[in-house]
Write a protein that holds these residues in place. Structure first.
Motif, PDB file in Angstrom:
ATOM      1  N   GLY A 243      66.970  38.407  74.393  1.00  0.00           N
ATOM      2  CA  GLY A 243      67.685  38.375  73.253  1.00  0.00           C
ATOM      3  C   GLY A 243      69.034  37.877  73.473  1.00  0.00           C
ATOM      4  N   ALA A 244      69.639  38.333  74.444  1.00  0.00           N
ATOM      5  CA  ALA A 244      71.149  37.966  74.924  1.00  0.00           C
ATOM      6  C   ALA A 244      71.164  36.709  75.359  1.00  0.00           C
ATOM      7  N   PHE A 245      70.037  36.359  76.053  1.00  0.00           N
ATOM      8  CA  PHE A 245      69.905  34.889  76.718  1.00  0.00           C
ATOM      9  C   PHE A 245      69.863  33.930  75.506  1.00  0.00           C
ATOM     10  N   PHE A 246      68.904  34.325  74.588  1.00  0.00           N
ATOM     11  CA  PHE A 246      68.783  33.335  73.512  1.00  0.00           C
ATOM     12  C   PHE A 246      69.911  33.084  72.602  1.00  0.00           C
ATOM     13  N   ALA A 247      70.781  34.327  72.539  1.00  0.00           N
ATOM     14  CA  ALA A 247      71.845  34.263  71.595  1.00  0.00           C
ATOM     15  C   ALA A 247      72.902  33.327  72.626  1.00  0.00           C
ATOM     16  N   ALA A 248      73.024  33.449  73.838  1.00  0.00           N
ATOM     17  CA  ALA A 248      74.045  32.534  74.730  1.00  0.00           C
ATOM     18  C   ALA A 248      73.672  31.176  74.439  1.00  0.00           C
ATOM     19  N   LEU A 249      72.360  30.786  74.416  1.00  0.00           N
ATOM     20  CA  LEU A 249      71.894  29.763  74.528  1.00  0.00           C
ATOM     21  C   LEU A 249      72.409  28.890  73.018  1.00  0.00           C
ATOM     22  N   PHE A 250      71.942  29.654  72.010  1.00  0.00           N
ATOM     23  CA  PHE A 250      71.992  29.440  70.709  1.00  0.00           C
ATOM     24  C   PHE A 250      73.411  28.857  70.281  1.00  0.00           C
ATOM     25  N   VAL A 251      74.479  29.934  70.519  1.00  0.00           N
ATOM     26  CA  VAL A 251      75.921  29.644  70.071  1.00  0.00           C
ATOM     27  C   VAL A 251      76.533  28.402  71.016  1.00  0.00           C
ATOM     28  N   HIS A 252      75.734  28.022  72.112  1.00  0.00           N
ATOM     29  CA  HIS A 252      76.439  26.919  72.888  1.00  0.00           C
ATOM     30  C   HIS A 252      75.833  25.444  72.449  1.00  0.00           C
ATOM     31  N   PHE A 253      74.436  25.702  72.086  1.00  0.00           N
ATOM     32  CA  PHE A 253      73.673  24.477  72.115  1.00  0.00           C
ATOM     33  C   PHE A 253      73.217  24.208  70.592  1.00  0.00           C
ATOM     34  N   ALA A 254      72.924  25.203  69.876  1.00  0.00           N
ATOM     35  CA  ALA A 254      72.268  24.911  68.701  1.00  0.00           C
ATOM     36  C   ALA A 254      73.319  24.245  67.531  1.00  0.00           C
ATOM     37  N   PRO A 255      72.986  23.086  66.771  1.00  0.00           N
ATOM     38  CA  PRO A 255      74.014  22.665  65.770  1.00  0.00           C
ATOM     39  C   PRO A 255      74.580  23.404  64.842  1.00  0.00           C
ATOM     40  N   VAL A 256      73.683  24.376  64.335  1.00  0.00           N
ATOM     41  CA  VAL A 256      74.362  25.175  63.392  1.00  0.00           C
ATOM     42  C   VAL A 256      75.410  26.061  63.800  1.00  0.00           C
ATOM     43  N   ALA A 257      75.392  26.369  65.306  1.00  0.00           N
ATOM     44  CA  ALA A 257      76.341  27.045  65.884  1.00  0.00           C
ATOM     45  C   ALA A 257      77.885  26.631  65.709  1.00  0.00           C
ATOM     46  N   ARG A 258      77.865  25.328  65.454  1.00  0.00           N
ATOM     47  CA  ARG A 258      79.280  24.569  65.226  1.00  0.00           C
ATOM     48  C   ARG A 258      79.855  25.290  64.068  1.00  0.00           C
ATOM     49  N   ARG A 259      79.141  25.786  63.043  1.00  0.00           N
ATOM     50  CA  ARG A 259      79.930  26.196  61.765  1.00  0.00           C
ATOM     51  C   ARG A 259      80.087  27.754  61.952  1.00  0.00           C
ATOM     52  N   LEU A 260      79.587  28.346  63.035  1.00  0.00           N
ATOM     53  CA  LEU A 260      79.631  29.690  63.367  1.00  0.00           C
ATOM     54  C   LEU A 260      80.826  30.161  64.436  1.00  0.00           C
ATOM     55  N   LYS A 261      81.521  29.222  64.846  1.00  0.00           N
ATOM     56  CA  LYS A 261      82.479  29.478  66.046  1.00  0.00           C
ATOM     57  C   LYS A 261      83.374  30.753  65.612  1.00  0.00           C
ATOM     58  N   LYS A 262      83.774  30.887  64.470  1.00  0.00           N
ATOM     59  CA  LYS A 262      84.592  32.102  64.186  1.00  0.00           C
ATOM     60  C   LYS A 262      84.005  33.297  64.220  1.00  0.00           C
ATOM     61  N   HIS A 263      82.506  33.226  64.335  1.00  0.00           N
ATOM     62  CA  HIS A 263      81.551  34.401  64.369  1.00  0.00           C
ATOM     63  C   HIS A 263      81.175  34.618  65.711  1.00  0.00           C
ATOM     64  N   MET A 264      81.456  33.947  66.887  1.00  0.00           N
ATOM     65  CA  MET A 264      80.807  34.047  68.107  1.00  0.00           C
ATOM     66  C   MET A 264      80.909  35.725  68.700  1.00  0.00           C
ATOM     67  N   GLY A 265      82.267  36.070  68.636  1.00  0.00           N
ATOM     68  CA  GLY A 265      82.561  37.345  69.004  1.00  0.00           C
ATOM     69  C   GLY A 265      81.605  38.485  68.411  1.00  0.00           C
ATOM     70  N   LYS A 266      81.095  38.333  67.273  1.00  0.00           N
ATOM     71  CA  LYS A 266      80.062  39.255  66.716  1.00  0.00           C
ATOM     72  C   LYS A 266      78.577  38.987  67.187  1.00  0.00           C
ATOM     73  N   VAL A 267      78.421  37.786  67.350  1.00  0.00           N
ATOM     74  CA  VAL A 267      77.373  37.504  68.009  1.00  0.00           C
ATOM     75  C   VAL A 267      77.015  37.964  69.397  1.00  0.00           C
ATOM     76  N   TYR A 268      78.224  37.968  70.130  1.00  0.00           N
ATOM     77  CA  TYR A 268      78.100  38.554  71.510  1.00  0.00           C
ATOM     78  C   TYR A 268      78.088  40.130  71.338  1.00  0.00           C
ATOM     79  N   ILE A 269      78.764  40.863  70.409  1.00  0.00           N
ATOM     80  CA  ILE A 269      78.717  42.063  70.253  1.00  0.00           C
ATOM     81  C   ILE A 269      77.283  42.577  69.963  1.00  0.00           C
ATOM     82  N   ALA A 270      76.718  41.934  68.852  1.00  0.00           N
ATOM     83  CA  ALA A 270      75.253  42.230  68.541  1.00  0.00           C
ATOM     84  C   ALA A 270      74.259  42.283  69.672  1.00  0.00           C
ATOM     85  N   ALA A 271      74.608  41.089  70.624  1.00  0.00           N
ATOM     86  CA  ALA A 271      73.746  40.989  71.955  1.00  0.00           C
ATOM     87  C   ALA A 271      73.852  42.207  72.671  1.00  0.00           C
TER      88      ALA A 271
END
Length: 763
Positions: A243-271
């Motif tokens: 899950g943590a690995f998928f989250a790391a790949l997602f926030v770096h490479f998924a197109p939708v992740a560009r709109r979620l940059k301000k929430h990156m910290g929350k994603v890492y906290i959730a992981a």
């Protein structure tokens, strides 16, 4: 390689011409064949064999052989070699890994005992090369559909097993409750099911992100519930790490992740929360079943000792179960509470790679893993950079995310588990690693689409005719023999009726589909080489089905033996040995039955293993079987105990014959044989203690022999040796079983009574 990967990848490149003949058919058959193989290996379970999961092995063997034959036929038809100067860099880690394992197997001293596992390595290699050589984007889509379907089937049935805890009878299948409260779905073991849930969940998640189908979120929820009820410690760690690995790949490479940059910290906290929660949950399960933790610790210690003795080349593929008993810690016997169990793997894939393939093999294995993950990483970088604004991403971006996380989950889980050594996960490890590399290869490495030139008509027609006859005969053999296995078990309830109907339907469907593919490929190719390859593959397809039958026969033989019906047991043991000569334990089990019959009349008996024209006594037959086991698996569980009990049985038998003999020379001959056999019994019982110093039966036999020899002091020494416990065991809960043992107390009572009246000094 970084520059080359920047080009459009081969798996997605559309060919300039769309062939409509043999090559196109073969590519579709190979793609869907791999997908269906993954599907049926996941969901198949059969109670007609001794090992209810043996059907998974048979599916890999038959399916893997058929797919390999079709691929080889395609290669021969196109007159090409799958390794070229252009693709060698992408294939080298796989060639090095499998090549090294084939090399160390060639030098393994116990090839027969490891032959079945080596054969699986060969099939994994062929499937890996097949995927790297022929797969396209449509192939990946087909495999993914099959994996999602298998997740639905396994997940929903797992949920049914969960419901059965509160609504008994909801699960109507005959295997309900095999593992108590732990669920296992169609995977024969809770840990194997947990591993499947770990890697399939992230493929399902990637499919949801690609398609936005909400039902896939339902499937993810089912998977999490099922995972909880498997109570697998390592799986939760693998799930959290993936899950943590998928989250790391997602926030770096998924197109939708560009709109979620301000929430990156929350994603890492959730992981991070997921990781901590998984560790806590694994700790809870470890506390509930701490013996499994202790088992792993002692097994890993022994396996590391194996590494130290063979650090460079290891002991060879498939040799762990043969060599490990010489290193096994005595604590394992207390934990497992049995002496006839084989520890086939060390519950740590990396440690087994190290032990069986040596330091070189482990290094190559890690290189292959790093290469696969690096290929995925570079492919994701390219697709993110090439994505035009407003366009949907290439589906391979999502698939790479899902398969990379699934692959990573398998790697983490197998730090604590053994599932990669079994078909239920080993097949997926091979397929996922090849898919991740294939999806991210450059454009020029697309499959060769050249149609083979037609061969001479008379030769082609002759081979096609032979293939038709051979396929028809093989299908008939498969159906008839499957009827024999299914016919031995009646339908006692609704669940068994459902199981039998599904088994027959799946079996006939797969068999007829395979036959159609073979014949269709041969007639489309109109090439002699294709027909010959497919024709030559029919014999190994019959042979591997014999391994399935052997497991069925072994189950019947064991049941006859348990009931004391030794004639029936011998008949089915002989059938099992004939069908699978690679399994040495079958001969040891037959030797046990022959020891019970103990017929000293020299006769010819095919069911007892005699060859045409050969006569023997049961004494000679037992030795023949046990000696065969010793040659190929010298540390087999209870082997020397079996030798000792055999010699002890016949020593007693010869003593009785000596007493009953009327002629002096016969009395002397029988007495001599009795003494010789008793001495051999003592030697083998002492040898048995080297690999199993816990077995109370061994000490009891040695003490009893000492009493027969009128040596009460020696008998007391054996009783005292048992009560002290084995060297290296200090755990009070283990030693307690030695101090209060009814069997030893009875033996000691005999020492205190006439005719011995023995009382050791100081007591």
């Amino acid at each position: 390689m970084a520059k080359r990967i920047a080009k459009k990848s081969a798996a997605g490149a559309a060919p300039k011409t769309q062939p409509t003949g043999f090559v196109s058919f073969a590519d579709r058959a190979l793609s869907w064949g791999v997908g269906l193989l993954c599907l049926f290996v996941s969901v198949s379970f059969y109670t007609g064999t001794y090992d209810t999961a043996f059907v998974k092995i048979t599916l890999l063997q038959t399916g893997g052989l058929a797919l390999s034959a079709l691929w080889l036929g395609l290669l021969f038809a196109q007159k090409r070699w799958p390794v070229t100067r252009q693709n060698i860099g992408w294939l080298l880690p796989f060639l090095a890994y499998f090549g090294w394992n084939f090399f160390v197997y060639a030098f393994s001293p116990y090839k027969m005992a490891g032959a079945e596992e080596f054969f699986r390595y060969v099939l994994y290699f062929m499937l890996t090369m097949l995927v790297l050589d022929r797969f396209t984007v449509s192939s990946v889509r087909g495999v993914t559909k099959c994996l999602v379907l298998s997740a639905w089937i396994s997940g929903v049935y797992g949920l049914l097993q969960v419901a059965d805890h509160w609504l008994p009878g909801v699960d109507v299948m005959p295997w309900r409750g095999f593992f108590g409260a732990r669920i296992f779905s169609t995977h024969a073991n809770p840990n194997f099911f947990a591993d499947f849930l770990v890697f399939s969940s992230f493929i399902v998640l990637a499919e949801f992100l690609r398609t936005r189908q909400k039902r896939l979120l339902v499937l993810l929820g089912i998977a999490v519930v099922d995972l909880f009820f498997t109570e697998s410690k390592g799986a939760w760690l693998g799930f959290a790490a993936s899950g943590a690995f998928f989250a790391a790949l997602f926030v770096h490479f998924a197109p939708v992740a560009r709109r979620l940059k301000k929430h990156m910290g929350k994603v890492y906290i959730a992981a991070g929360i997921l990781l901590v929660g998984a560790v806590v949950l694994a700790g809870v399960y470890a506390g509930k079943r701490f013996q499994s933790v202790s088992f792993r610790a002692h097994t890993w210690t022994a396996a590391f000792a194996m590494v130290q003795d063979s650090p460079v080349m290891g002991t060879g593929v498939g040799s762990f179960k043969t060599i490990y008993p010489a290193y096994r810690k005595p604590q394992i016997f207390y934990i497992e509470k049995m002496h006839n169990n084989e520890t086939q793997h060390p519950e740590n894939e990396y440690l087994e790679q190290w032990a069986t393939a040596g330091t070189v093999g482990l290094a190559v294995f890690l290189w292959m893993i790093v290469f696969v993950l690096y290929s995925a990483w570079r492919g994701l970088q390219v697709r993110r950079a090439d994505l035009p604004a407003g366009e949907k991403p290439d589906p391979r971006l999502w698939w790479t995310l899902g398969y990379a996380a699934a692959f990573f989950g398998i790697l983490v889980h197998n730090f604590f588990d053994v599932s990669m050594r079994f078909v239920s996960t080993g097949l997926f490890f091979a397929v996922f690693s090849a898919l991740l590399v294939r999806m991210n290869q450059p454009d020029e490495l697309q499959p060769c689409l050249t149609e083979p030139a037609p061969g001479r008509l008379w030769g082609v027609r002759g081979v096609q005719g032979l293939l038709c006859a051979g396929v028809a005969a093989l299908v008939g053999y498969y159906v008839y023999m499957f009827g024999q296995t299914a016919g031995n078990f009646g339908v006692k309830n609704f669940g068994e009726g459902v199981l039998k109907a599904v088994a027959w339907g799946s079996f006939c469907g797969l068999t007829l589909l395979g036959a159609w593919v073979y014949l269709r490929a041969a007639f489309l190719a109109r090439c002699l080489r294709v027909g010959l390859v497919l024709l030559l593959s029919l014999w190994p397809l019959q042979w591997v089905y014999g391994l399935f039958l052997a497991d069925h026969y072994y189950g019947l033989a064991a049941e006859f033996s348990r009931r004391g019906m030794f004639d029936g047991a011998l008949e089915y043991y002989q059938k099992a040995i004939t069908a699978n000569a690679l399994e040495p334990s079958l001969r040891q089990y037959r030797a046990y039955v022959l020891r019970q019959t103990a017929d000293l009349t020299r006769t010819y008996s095919p069911v007892k293993g005699d060859r045409p024209g050969q006569t023997a006594t049961d004494y000679e037959r037992v030795l023949r079987d046990l000696d065969r086991v010793r040659r190929h698996s010298p540390n087999h569980s209870l082997l020397y105990q079996a030798y000792g009990e055999f010699y002890y049985t016949f020593a007693v038998r010869y003593t009785q014959m000596s007493t009953a003999a009327s002629l002096p020379y016969l009395r002397q001959e029988y007495e001599k044989k009795a003494v010789e056999n008793m001495e051999l019994a003592k030697q083998n019982f002492r040898r048995s203690l080297l690999t199993d110093p816990v077995n109370e039966a061994t000490y009891a036999y040695l003490a009893s022999i000492a009493l027969m020899e009128r040596n009460p002091a020696q008998a007391q020494e054996w009783i005292d040796a048992y009560r002290r416990g084995p060297e290296g065991v200090s755990e009070p809960e283990f030693l307690q079983t030695h101090r209060h043992n009814a069997r030893m107390e009875q033996l000691e009572q005999r020492l205190r009574l006439p005719p011995f009246n023995y009382s050791p000094s100081g007591r």
